[in-house]
Design a protein around this motif. Structure first.
Motif, mmCIF file in Angstrom:
data_model
loop_
_atom_site.group_PDB
_atom_site.id
_atom_site.type_symbol
_atom_site.label_atom_id
_atom_site.label_comp_id
_atom_site.label_asym_id
_atom_site.label_seq_id
_atom_site.Cartn_x
_atom_site.Cartn_y
_atom_site.Cartn_z
ATOM 1 N N GLU A 160 0.810 -1.215 0.000
ATOM 2 C CA GLU A 160 0.000 0.000 0.000
ATOM 3 C C GLU A 160 0.845 1.268 0.000
ATOM 4 N N LEU A 161 2.005 1.217 0.622
ATOM 5 C CA LEU A 161 2.885 2.386 0.653
ATOM 6 C C LEU A 161 3.519 2.667 -0.702
ATOM 7 N N GLY A 162 3.659 1.646 -1.517
ATOM 8 C CA GLY A 162 4.219 1.849 -2.847
ATOM 9 C C GLY A 162 5.559 1.204 -3.103
ATOM 10 N N TYR A 163 6.047 0.371 -2.166
ATOM 11 C CA TYR A 163 7.245 -0.405 -2.453
ATOM 12 C C TYR A 163 6.974 -1.334 -3.642
ATOM 13 N N THR A 164 8.009 -1.607 -4.416
ATOM 14 C CA THR A 164 7.856 -2.509 -5.565
ATOM 15 C C THR A 164 8.530 -3.858 -5.354
ATOM 16 N N ALA A 165 9.277 -3.997 -4.259
ATOM 17 C CA ALA A 165 10.013 -5.237 -4.007
ATOM 18 C C ALA A 165 10.105 -5.483 -2.508
ATOM 19 N N ILE A 166 10.523 -6.685 -2.176
ATOM 20 C CA ILE A 166 10.722 -7.055 -0.771
ATOM 21 C C ILE A 166 11.966 -7.928 -0.671
ATOM 22 N N GLU A 167 12.629 -7.848 0.482
ATOM 23 C CA GLU A 167 13.821 -8.665 0.725
ATOM 24 C C GLU A 167 13.508 -9.698 1.805
ATOM 25 N N VAL A 168 13.722 -10.945 1.472
ATOM 26 C CA VAL A 168 13.535 -12.049 2.418
ATOM 27 C C VAL A 168 14.911 -12.479 2.912
ATOM 28 N N SER A 169 15.138 -12.329 4.223
ATOM 29 C CA SER A 169 16.448 -12.653 4.770
ATOM 30 C C SER A 169 16.296 -13.314 6.129
ATOM 31 N N ASP A 170 17.390 -13.889 6.611
ATOM 32 C CA ASP A 170 17.433 -14.405 7.981
ATOM 33 C C ASP A 170 18.786 -14.076 8.592
ATOM 34 N N ARG A 200 10.889 -19.809 4.576
ATOM 35 C CA ARG A 200 11.527 -18.974 3.548
ATOM 36 C C ARG A 200 10.732 -19.043 2.252
ATOM 37 N N ASP A 201 10.335 -20.253 1.876
ATOM 38 C CA ASP A 201 9.520 -20.429 0.669
ATOM 39 C C ASP A 201 8.192 -19.695 0.791
ATOM 40 N N GLU A 202 7.600 -19.774 1.965
ATOM 41 C CA GLU A 202 6.318 -19.093 2.192
ATOM 42 C C GLU A 202 6.461 -17.581 2.008
ATOM 43 N N LEU A 203 7.527 -17.003 2.564
ATOM 44 C CA LEU A 203 7.729 -15.561 2.476
ATOM 45 C C LEU A 203 8.010 -15.127 1.037
ATOM 46 N N ILE A 204 8.755 -15.932 0.308
ATOM 47 C CA ILE A 204 8.989 -15.641 -1.111
ATOM 48 C C ILE A 204 7.665 -15.671 -1.865
ATOM 49 N N GLY A 205 6.878 -16.710 -1.618
ATOM 50 C CA GLY A 205 5.589 -16.847 -2.295
ATOM 51 C C GLY A 205 4.639 -15.713 -1.971
ATOM 52 N N ARG A 206 4.613 -15.274 -0.715
ATOM 53 C CA ARG A 206 3.765 -14.146 -0.332
ATOM 54 C C ARG A 206 4.134 -12.891 -1.115
ATOM 55 N N GLY A 207 5.421 -12.675 -1.267
ATOM 56 C CA GLY A 207 5.861 -11.506 -2.016
ATOM 57 C C GLY A 207 5.415 -11.556 -3.461
ATOM 58 N N LEU A 208 5.596 -12.696 -4.101
ATOM 59 C CA LEU A 208 5.191 -12.841 -5.499
ATOM 60 C C LEU A 208 3.686 -12.679 -5.645
ATOM 61 N N ASN A 209 2.926 -13.247 -4.705
ATOM 62 C CA ASN A 209 1.464 -13.131 -4.755
ATOM 63 C C ASN A 209 1.001 -11.697 -4.548
ATOM 64 N N ALA A 210 1.831 -10.885 -3.863
ATOM 65 C CA ALA A 210 1.508 -9.475 -3.654
ATOM 66 C C ALA A 210 2.008 -8.608 -4.805
ATOM 67 N N ASP A 211 2.468 -9.246 -5.876
ATOM 68 C CA ASP A 211 2.977 -8.549 -7.062
ATOM 69 C C ASP A 211 4.215 -7.723 -6.746
ATOM 70 N N LEU A 212 5.053 -8.255 -5.862
ATOM 71 C CA LEU A 212 6.321 -7.632 -5.522
ATOM 72 C C LEU A 212 7.462 -8.451 -6.117
ATOM 73 N N LYS A 213 8.501 -7.789 -6.572
ATOM 74 C CA LYS A 213 9.706 -8.519 -6.951
ATOM 75 C C LYS A 213 10.385 -8.963 -5.667
ATOM 76 N N VAL A 214 10.884 -10.173 -5.625
ATOM 77 C CA VAL A 214 11.467 -10.725 -4.402
ATOM 78 C C VAL A 214 12.982 -10.864 -4.553
ATOM 79 N N TYR A 215 13.684 -10.262 -3.618
ATOM 80 C CA TYR A 215 15.126 -10.453 -3.475
ATOM 81 C C TYR A 215 15.339 -11.210 -2.170
ATOM 82 N N THR A 216 16.228 -12.159 -2.182
ATOM 83 C CA THR A 216 16.544 -12.874 -0.950
ATOM 84 C C THR A 216 17.989 -12.587 -0.563
#
Length: 271
Positions: free
Chosen positions: A110-120, A130-146
């Motif tokens: 909602e804020l307008g980010y276009t990507a998300i970083e999945v890290s530990d 980790r797979d779940e968080l990657i999938g959530r990002g893709l489903n939210a139409d975000l590019k995913v970087y790990t």
């Protein structure tokens, strides 16, 4: 006479390397870390350096510290400049610990980010999480970087686990996998306590990566950037670049700085 038409630099002066891609590009990605730039400083950065920046990470958990409208404005400005944005991976780790993952993804979108970083880097994530968080990002139409690697001083890379993580993250849909070096570049990952690259480790990693172009290396120090450019070429993806260092890195990539100027490619008797 149109004076502006005479102000185009010859190609050999713009890019002596001859291989710098224009945006959108798949080689030579530059990720900048923003640790709290004000609106005017951010605007100045985009006005001067937008062509040389592919991704801006608003580092750590800084996102909720901004007034919402100011943050939205920054993200919108970056988007209009053709630059992707994401919050730091640590912020998602906080969301995991606090049980606020769903709200975190919703607000990021909602804020307008276009990507998300999945890290530990601080917490531990199971492979399934980790797979779940990657999938959530893709489903939210975000590019995913790990990201792979721990943030604590003296942490080392477990080579087998790294290769396995890169392969699985990419299979799950990650655009790039970042190798952790923090914002200091010292005592973490491929860099020793003085920030010097552990070349034996680097060479082993490159030899075993199925697709080295899917890896982004955090390299905040100039010496590290020069070293990786010379080892891996101007198309290497580099991250955690300070805003004030964007131009300096771009000159390194193009051979417009003495550190990466290919002297043996110059004419024998330059005039």
């Amino acid at each position: 006479m149109d004076v502006t038409s005479q102000l185009e630099w010859p190609a050999g002066l713009q890019d002596p390397s001859g291989c710098r891609q224009a945006k959108p590009r798949n080689q030579g990605i530059t990720m900048v870390i923003d640790k709290g730039l004000g609106l005017h400083a951010f605007e100045d950065l985009l006005h001067t350096a937008a062509p040389y920046i592919d991704l801006i990470k608003l580092g750590f958990g800084t996102s909720p510290l901004y007034p919402a409208e100011l943050l939205k404005t920054k993200l919108q400005m970056a988007r209009q400049a053709g630059i992707e944005t994401m919050p730091g991976g640590t912020f998602l780790e906080v969301a995991v610990v606090q049980g606020e993952v769903e709200n975190c993804y919703r607000l990021i979108r909602e804020l307008g980010y276009t990507a998300i970083e999945v890290s530990d880097g601080t917490i531990d994530l199971s492979r399934s999480k980790r797979d779940e968080l990657i999938g959530r990002g893709l489903n939210a139409d975000l590019k995913v970087y790990t990201e792979y690697g721990k943030k604590y001083w003296g942490s080392k890379i477990e080579l087998d686990l790294l290769i396995e993580t890169v392969i699985e993250d990419v299979q799950q849909g990650a655009a790039l996998v970042t190798i952790e070096a923090r914002e200091s570049g010292e005592g973490v990952g491929i860099f020793d306590e003085k920030g010097v690259c552990r070349d034996d480790m680097l060479h082993s990693m490159i030899r075993l990566f199925p697709d080295p172009e899917r890896v982004l290396w955090e390299a905040p120090q100039k010496s590290q950037q020069v070293h990786l450019l010379k080892k891996l070429g101007p198309g290497v993806h580099l991250g955690n670049i300070a805003p004030q260092d964007v131009f300096a890195l771009e000159t390194l990539r193009r051979g417009l700085r003495s550190d990466t100027l290919v002297w043996d490619a110059l004419p024998a008797n330059p005039s």
